[in-house]
Write a protein that holds these residues in place. Structure first.
Motif, PDB file in Angstrom:
ATOM      1  N   LEU A 168       0.706  -1.207   0.020  1.00 11.39           N
ATOM      2  CA  LEU A 168      -0.042  -0.039   0.003  1.00 11.39           C
ATOM      3  C   LEU A 168       0.977   1.319  -0.055  1.00 11.39           C
ATOM      4  CD1 LEU A 168      -3.021   0.536   2.251  1.00 11.39           C
ATOM      5  CD2 LEU A 168      -1.123   2.070   2.603  1.00 11.39           C
ATOM      6  N   ARG A 169       2.000   1.360   0.738  1.00 11.84           N
ATOM      7  CA  ARG A 169       2.824   2.311   0.943  1.00 11.84           C
ATOM      8  C   ARG A 169       3.377   2.717  -0.438  1.00 11.84           C
ATOM      9  NH1 ARG A 169       5.892   0.802   5.627  1.00 11.84           N
ATOM     10  NH2 ARG A 169       3.842   1.727   6.535  1.00 11.84           N
ATOM     11  N   TYR A 170       4.039   1.887  -1.280  1.00  6.71           N
ATOM     12  CA  TYR A 170       4.879   2.031  -2.246  1.00  6.71           C
ATOM     13  C   TYR A 170       3.864   2.109  -3.756  1.00  6.71           C
ATOM     14  CZ  TYR A 170       9.114   1.761   0.415  1.00  6.71           C
ATOM     15  OH  TYR A 170      10.054   2.080   1.066  1.00  6.71           O
ATOM     16  N   LYS A 171       2.672   1.316  -3.446  1.00  2.00           N
ATOM     17  CA  LYS A 171       2.054   1.296  -4.871  1.00  2.00           C
ATOM     18  C   LYS A 171       1.248   2.565  -4.975  1.00  2.00           C
ATOM     19  CE  LYS A 171      -2.147  -0.684  -4.720  1.00  2.00           C
ATOM     20  NZ  LYS A 171      -3.353  -1.512  -5.138  1.00  2.00           N
ATOM     21  N   SER A 172       0.913   2.980  -3.711  1.00  2.00           N
ATOM     22  CA  SER A 172      -0.058   4.077  -3.715  1.00  2.00           C
ATOM     23  C   SER A 172       0.122   5.232  -2.731  1.00  2.00           C
ATOM     24  CB  SER A 172      -1.425   3.513  -3.445  1.00  2.00           C
ATOM     25  OG  SER A 172      -2.217   4.670  -3.068  1.00  2.00           O
ATOM     26  N   ALA A 173       0.422   5.084  -1.594  1.00  2.00           N
ATOM     27  CA  ALA A 173       0.518   6.175  -0.616  1.00  2.00           C
ATOM     28  C   ALA A 173       1.763   7.028  -1.027  1.00  2.00           C
ATOM     29  CB  ALA A 173       0.772   5.619   0.795  1.00  2.00           C
ATOM     30  N   LYS A 174       2.866   6.739  -1.445  1.00  2.00           N
ATOM     31  CA  LYS A 174       4.099   7.508  -1.635  1.00  2.00           C
ATOM     32  C   LYS A 174       3.631   8.265  -3.276  1.00  2.00           C
ATOM     33  CE  LYS A 174       7.836   5.447   1.028  1.00  2.00           C
ATOM     34  NZ  LYS A 174       8.449   6.771   1.086  1.00  2.00           N
TER      35      LYS A 174
END
Lengths: 372, 372
Positions: free
Chosen positions: B213-219
């Motif tokens: 979630l962090r890498y594919k979207s949040a960042k």
């Protein structure tokens, strides 16, 4: 130009010796560049590293034709021997080619590339070997879409890292941008022709096939790499125009040779199945000639066979026979000879030093007489 | 943040009014940029223009969240009102998002996007309507791979055309590069989790899902756009770190909200079929919670249903019930609330002018409370 020839020639011929030294710097710079990318992926997760691994395996192979053309374009325009900008732009061009191959192989349903599994097959194989869940073939294509995207982004990152010579509003950057857009447009025309071709203005099929060849391959594989190297070294408009007068016919001859190999090539040498272009339904210039010259019965056999993934060896042999008998193979060879002659006569007059001329002559020769 | 809200707020709230003016400049600049690309494609062939047309249709829609975050990142770091670099970088970010969506929709087998056919469906539909030859579905995917590649290349071309502020070795360029690599790595982990997930260290499933979630979207959706805008305006390291402390938890809350909508969203509002994420087999944080908290029978039902393209409405309703009863929905909502609170409390202390703070507050609010 093949990797087998270079070591023999080096030592005696100064151009070949310099080219060998460039190859070594290119390989080291590619390793260095991808090594730093690996750290970015490791920061995300160790499990994401195989995505870069697939790019790396593909990018470290190949004949380096685009990087070498870029190098001699640079040298011919006065760039220094083994100059760092020409090394890094070579890395960018080779990564761009890798990105194009990864996505091409999905589009063409090619299972092999350079004698090894293509990237989508590689990931589908990982899925099968580990007995993972859901559809392994779809996982393979999906992973290869992402690997190609990563590789495309990295090719640009490498190009930008050339520095000011490749910055915004430079000639080199404009050429790099145009190369990308043109090749994607050319590839789209190529797949469009496969599905539309059979029923669409057959009298213009040769014209369309030659336009596709120009944009999806000749410009991108030959003309643009040479021009980008030249532009990075500050080539004049006049020299860049002369480069094109040499490289565009060479690029056309190069791709026509590729089209001949795609149908008549020896699988042992090409690393691809015999007649692969027929199975993929490629509507090449040679096929367009065959369709316009063959008998009605032969034309129907070509149309029925093209694009059938299950086309057997006998059917391939029969189509080869038709293409030969229609005169399409001879016409294509004549066109290759005509373009090649045009390229060599322009090269003889090109305003570059003799070492560059000698190197370009070897590259040109290899591009049009190759067997793989 | 939705397009419906903006006009109402403008005129009374200076931040909303400025944001409206930015939107208009962004739309005009996108048209101008793509209009010049159209000329390149026309030079290749009129028949190649639909490739850009598909990119254009997609890119002109959307909520512009990434462009707006980039704009307020720019303004918060002292960039001038409606500054050209922030307009052009907004175009680059929106094109990057379009490229990601085009390829995502192939990977996720999504037939609709923003209430219209996804790009691969659009080309498959053209094939069907014109009754072209060979496999229309494969033609659709192939054309969409090329459209996504073109869009990815154009996003970078737009970013480079920002000029010196986005040149080699600038902070903004480094962030743009990292964004691209990270999101591709994150997407790879996402598809890997779908096929590996069911049997792989279930006790770590939540940890893995949160990393994805962090890498594919949040960042990529929240943290990087804000930081890129800030970096273009010359933000200090301190300000960029403060931006991240606000935007990373916001981005996590944003994607968790997306995950909830992917299962519980109203098709009328989201423009996607009910429970689409379940059919796609998305192993989100919420699903990881459900798997760790549900009964054995319920866990088996989730595992059997996830990733089945033919999952019916009754099965979707049953899985929704299980996810609710396991407490996974409530846990996810609690996590959204926690991240949101962290984001808002950081925002309250952020060293930016009050107009920027107000704009970021509205954007943040919309990102976590949206229904589509």
């Amino acid at each position: 130009m093949s990797q087998a020839q270079a070591p023999t020639a080096a030592g005696t011929d100064p151009a070949a010796s310099e080219q060998d030294a460039y190859r070594k710097k290119l390989a080291a710079d590619l390793e260095d560049f991808l090594g730093r990318q690996r750290e970015v992926l490791e920061d995300v997760s160790e499990e994401s590293v195989p995505l870069l691994g697939a790019v790396h395996s593909l990018a470290k192979g190949g004949k380096r034709m685009r990087a070498l053309l870029n190098y001699w374009g640079w040298r011919g325009a006065g760039g220094d021997v083994l100059g760092a900008p020409a090394v890094r732009s070579g890395v960018a061009l080779e990564l761009f080619q890798s990105a194009a191959l990864i996505h091409d192989d999905i589009i063409d349903r090619s299972d092999t590339r350079r004698g090894a599994p293509s990237v989508h097959r590689h990931f589908a194989n990982r899925h099968a070997e580990a007995a993972w869940f859901l559809d392994g073939s779809h996982f393979g294509s999906s992973a290869a879409i992402l690997a190609g995207d990563l590789c495309l982004a990295l090719s640009e990152e490498a190009f930008t890292s050339v520095g000011d010579r490749a910055g915004y509003a430079t000639r080199a950057r404009a050429l790099f941008n145009r190369m990308r857009t043109e090749v994607m447009a050319g590839q789209y025309l190529d797949i469009l022709e496969e599905v539309v071709g059979p029923g669409h203005e057959p009298e213009r099929a040769v014209v369309r096939a030659r336009n596709i060849l120009r944009y999806k391959s000749a410009k991108y594989s030959i003309e643009h790499p040479l021009a980008i190297g030249g532009a990075l070294a500050g080539a004049s408009d006049e020299l860049l125009a002369a480069y094109s007068a040499f490289s565009l016919p060479l690029g056309e001859a190069f791709q026509l040779r590729d089209d001949v190999l795609g149908v008549f090539g020896d699988p042992e040498v090409t690393g691809k199945p015999a007649g692969d272009d027929l199975r993929e339904g490629k509507r090449t210039v040679m096929i367009a000639y065959a369709l316009s010259a063959a008998s009605d019965a032969a034309r129907r056999e070509i149309t029925a066979g093209l694009g059938r993934p299950d086309l057997g060896d006998d059917a391939v042999a029969s189509l080869r026979q038709i293409i030969k008998e229609s005169g399409a193979l001879a016409t294509t060879e004549a066109l290759i000879a005509e373009h090649t002659e045009q390229a060599f006569s322009t090269l003889a007059e090109l305003a570059v030093d003799e070492q560059t001329r000698s190197a370009l002559k070897s590259l040109a020769h290899a591009a049009v007489t190759r067997t793989a």
